[in-house]
Design a protein around this motif. Structure first.
Motif: not given
Length: 264
Positions: A51, A47, A70-71, A54
């Motif tokens: 992140q 995660r 994951e997202t 992103r």
């Protein structure tokens, strides 16, 4: 940005993300959850790495779409989508096996393999100290060396594969292995499809086959193989677990025939 510019950005992001994954592994792994089965795990590092990617993209490519393990998905307005697996080979990662990678690709068009055009890709295996990159029309590369798939397998093809996490699928996966052994020198099962595909591009494996992969598992690796002169196809698209096959043209075609005949 040109394709080459995107390639440089993909490589930089993959390396930064890979270094974060490597450092978090050195600090110790904390499991965050399980997904489809108890064997299908996600770590806190998965995660955190996603992140990081992103955040980089929001800063540098805010109009691009995103599809991450994951997202999830986020549609953009630029026509480009980043397809990301923050840690491919999470079980290896959790156990301290160095065969894990960060897989980052940018594609043009709809984020489905049969509808996109790969633009740039990178597979970073930080614990192995390796970075594989590709840019559409400019080849696939590793440490300044242009990659090429193998074209001749007189002793049989060295093949890579993987199995699904659900025990109910293992009999079918093993049946497929039995079928392809008629063309194989041997089979390797390393635990990261992205690394397997990078190895096909580098000629370290002659071919690869696996059912049930998601887009983020193979987006970067597929472009590596294609830019190294190989072919990548998905079969049984209407099935719950489509089959991905990759390799040099001859190996790819032989795999396709055997997998199709197997009905697995």
């Amino acid at each position: 940005m040109t394709a080459a510019d995107l390639g440089a950005l993909v490589a930089d992001i993959a390396q930064e993300a890979g270094e974060l994954a490597r450092s978090r592994r050195a600090e110790g792994v904390a499991l965050a959850a399980t997904k489809s089965t108890m064997a299908d795990i996600v770590t806190e590092a998965d995660r955190e790495v996603e992140q990081l990617i992103r955040d980089r993209l929001r800063s540098e490519r805010p109009d691009d779409g995103f599809l991450g393990e994951e997202t999830g998905a986020e549609r953009g307005s630029s026509g480009y989508t980043w397809v990301v697996d923050p840690i491919d080979g999470t079980v290896n990662y959790a156990y301290g096996i160095p065969g894990y990678s960060v897989s980052v690709a940018v594609v043009e068009g709809e984020p489905e393999f049969e509808r996109w055009r790969g633009v740039a890709a990178a597979v970073c295996a930080p614990a192995l100290g390796e970075l594989f990159t590709a840019v559409r029309g400019e080849g696939a590369w590793h440490d300044g060396t242009r990659l090429a798939v193998t074209t001749d397998t007189p002793a049989g093809a060295l093949l890579g594969t993987g199995f699904g996490y659900d025990p109910a699928t293992h009999d079918g996966d093993l049946a497929t292995v039995r079928r392809v052994m008629s063309m194989a020198r041997d089979v390797r099962r390393m635990g990261s499809a992205a690394i397997d595909l990078a190895y096909v591009a580098a000629g370290r494996l002659d071919g690869f086959f696996e059912r049930g992969l998601n887009a983020w598992d193979f987006a970067a690796g597929a472009l590596l193989v294609q830019e190294a002169g190989g072919a990548v196809s998905r079969l049984d698209l209407d099935a719950s677990r489509p089959m991905l096959i990759a390799g040099g043209l001859d190996v790819h075609d032989r795999l396709r025939r055997l997998v199709t005949q197997s009905g697995a």
